[in-house]
Design an enzyme around this catalytic site. Structure first.
Site, PDB file in Angstrom:
ATOM      1  N   ASP A   1       0.814  -1.231   0.000  1.00 40.93           N
ATOM      2  CA  ASP A   1       0.000   0.000   0.000  1.00 40.93           C
ATOM      3  C   ASP A   1       0.840   1.271   0.000  1.00 40.93           C
ATOM      4  OD1 ASP A   1      -2.123  -1.735   0.196  1.00 40.93           O
ATOM      5  OD2 ASP A   1      -2.372  -1.468   2.357  1.00 40.93           O
TER       6      ASP A   1
ATOM      7  N   GLY B   1      -0.375   5.081 -18.313  1.00 40.13           N
ATOM      8  CA  GLY B   1      -0.963   5.987 -19.301  1.00 40.13           C
ATOM      9  C   GLY B   1      -2.480   6.084 -19.222  1.00 40.13           C
TER      10      GLY B   1
ATOM     11  N   LYS C   1      -9.270   9.807 -28.819  1.00 41.80           N
ATOM     12  CA  LYS C   1      -8.896   8.482 -28.298  1.00 41.80           C
ATOM     13  C   LYS C   1      -9.981   7.472 -28.643  1.00 41.80           C
ATOM     14  CE  LYS C   1      -5.781  10.065 -24.769  1.00 41.80           C
ATOM     15  NZ  LYS C   1      -5.074   9.735 -23.549  1.00 41.80           N
TER      16      LYS C   1
HETATM   17  O1  F6P Z   1      -2.551  -4.053   3.051  1.00 40.42           O
HETATM   18  C1  F6P Z   1      -2.351  -4.779   1.884  1.00 40.42           C
HETATM   19  C2  F6P Z   1      -3.683  -5.108   1.262  1.00 40.42           C
HETATM   20  O2  F6P Z   1      -3.423  -5.888   0.106  1.00 40.42           O
HETATM   21  C3  F6P Z   1      -4.569  -3.919   0.902  1.00 40.42           C
HETATM   22  O3  F6P Z   1      -4.157  -3.287  -0.289  1.00 40.42           O
HETATM   23  C4  F6P Z   1      -5.923  -4.569   0.817  1.00 40.42           C
HETATM   24  O4  F6P Z   1      -6.961  -3.652   1.054  1.00 40.42           O
HETATM   25  C5  F6P Z   1      -5.854  -5.593   1.917  1.00 40.42           C
HETATM   26  O5  F6P Z   1      -4.478  -5.870   2.134  1.00 40.42           O
HETATM   27  C6  F6P Z   1      -6.575  -6.879   1.626  1.00 40.42           C
HETATM   28  O6  F6P Z   1      -6.558  -7.648   2.773  1.00 40.42           O
HETATM   29  P1  F6P Z   1      -6.809  -9.213   2.847  1.00 40.42           P
HETATM   30  O7  F6P Z   1      -5.638  -9.884   2.225  1.00 40.42           O
HETATM   31  O8  F6P Z   1      -6.910  -9.476   4.309  1.00 40.42           O
HETATM   32  O9  F6P Z   1      -8.049  -9.472   2.069  1.00 40.42           O
END
Ligand code: F6P
Ligand code: ADP
Length: 324
Positions: free
Chosen positions: A128, A186, A214
């Site tokens: 994240d 892009g 586009k």
């Molecule tokens: O924190 C990493 C992450 O992949 C987030 O991007 C996502 O919202 C969350 O974990 C998903 O969590 P889980 O794997 O518990 O479904």
């Protein structure tokens, strides 16, 4: 002076966690420390699920996504009782140093352990990239590459049919992955929580893209945006006749987490894992290790988890200019 050190991975797994485990374990062994792994993050810490890490136990993992130790979301660790048990499990094994590889929530856990007297060093690791104290967190660049590969493929079919694709990427409440994937992929429009747009504003951006000549459009949407892919798709479907574009939705989801770490994540993880052990040996703890460029930077765990990490305004500006 630490003689026994444990390593755990917590929260969402991220490519590079294994490389960090390997580097920390082997650096500790080179310094004649006894190194341990904790299975499944804070759940394993509470349950006392430890394993001894020798040099061979961490072999063959540098190129693997995920985490050889396993990870978890662990609500019991949010309680006083859970944290006391975790501290006791370490004390019973005379383990005095703990390395926590994980994201924002996990480093809140590191702070809690540090405040209970455990010598903790955190390593910023989450796809994240929502953790202050690191310009980029371990795993984010590999996840970004996975998203870009998918966007390139989607553009091929979007272009063939003249369609609009909504591509939803992860990131929890942070728009970093969407913003960067949108710029590098892009995209004709990018929807993120840090710069919310209404569905009509997104529709206008798509229509203007078509008016500029586009033949198709890619809209990268952060899962944490108020108008995420489902919300946008609902609105576009309700107004299909007026908007007049053919829509498809792809949610990349967990596929973004499973990639083999790229060069940057492998090297950064190696540096961070080794540095975590060096710092513990030097008597430093209560800290988070992150990256500024390719350099390791240190902040206190308290600073790191309290600060909100902003997106760089220059990227937001570029996203707007380049989508034309
Ligand atoms: O924190 C990493 C992450 O992949 C987030 O991007 C996502 O919202 C969350 O974990 C998903 O969590 P889980 O794997 O518990 O479904
Ligand atoms: P990430 O570390 O990837 O952000 P989470 O937010 O799910 O993932 O956090 C992982 C785990 O860290 C949680 O399941 C919980 O056990 C622990 N944790 C999260 N927030 C706190 C907190 N405020 N105090 C103590 N532990 C926490």
């Amino acid at each position: 002076m630490q003689t026994r050190v444990a390593i755990l991975t917590s929260g969402g797994d991220a490519p590079g966690m294994n490389a960090a485990i390997r580097a920390a374990a082997r650096t500790g062994i080179a310094r004649e420390l006894e190194m341990f792994g904790v299975r499944h993050g804070y759940s394993g810490l509470i349950a006392g699920d430890f394993l001894r890490l020798g040099a061979r136990e961490v072999g063959g993992i540098i190129d693997r996504g995920g985490t050889m130790l396993g990870t978890s979301r662990c609500p019991p660790f949010l309680t006083d009782e859970g944290q006391q048990t975790a501290v006791r499990q370490l004390a019973e094994r005379a383990i005095s140093g703990l390395i926590v590889i994980g994201g924002n929530g996990s480093q809140h856990g590191s702070l809690a352990m540090s405040e209970r007297g455990v010598a903790v060093v955190g390593i910023a690791s989450t796809i994240d990239n929502d953790l202050a104290g690191s310009e980029v967190t371990l795993g984010a660049t590999t996840a970004l590459d996975v998203a870009l590969e998918a966007i390139s493929r989607l553009r091929v079919t979007a272009s063939a049919h003249g369609r609009v694709f909504l591509v939803e990427v992860m990131g929890r409440t942070c728009g970093y992955l969407a913003l960067m994937a949108g710029i590098a992929g892009g995209a004709e429009a990018i929807v993120i929580p840090e710069a919310e747009q209404s569905p009509e504003e997104v529709a206008t951006a798509i229509q203007e893209a078509y008016q500029r000549g586009k033949s198709h459009a890619i809209v990268v949407v952060a899962e944490g945006a108020r108008h995420n892919a489902d919300a946008l798709a609902r609105h576009f479907t309700e107004h299909a006749e007026r908007l007049n574009f053919e829509l498809r939705v792809t949610k990349l989801g967990h596929v973004q987490r499973g990639g083999s770490p790229g060069a940057f994540d492998r090297l950064s993880a190696t540096l961070l894992g080794a540095t975590a052990v060096e710092r513990l040996c030097a008597g430093e703890h209560g800290i988070l290790l992150g990256l500024a460029g390719t350099r390791v930077v240190t902040s206190t765990l308290r600073e790191a988890v309290r600060a909100v990490k902003p997106l760089e305004p220059q990227w937001l500006h570029l996203a707007h200019v380049l989508s034309r």
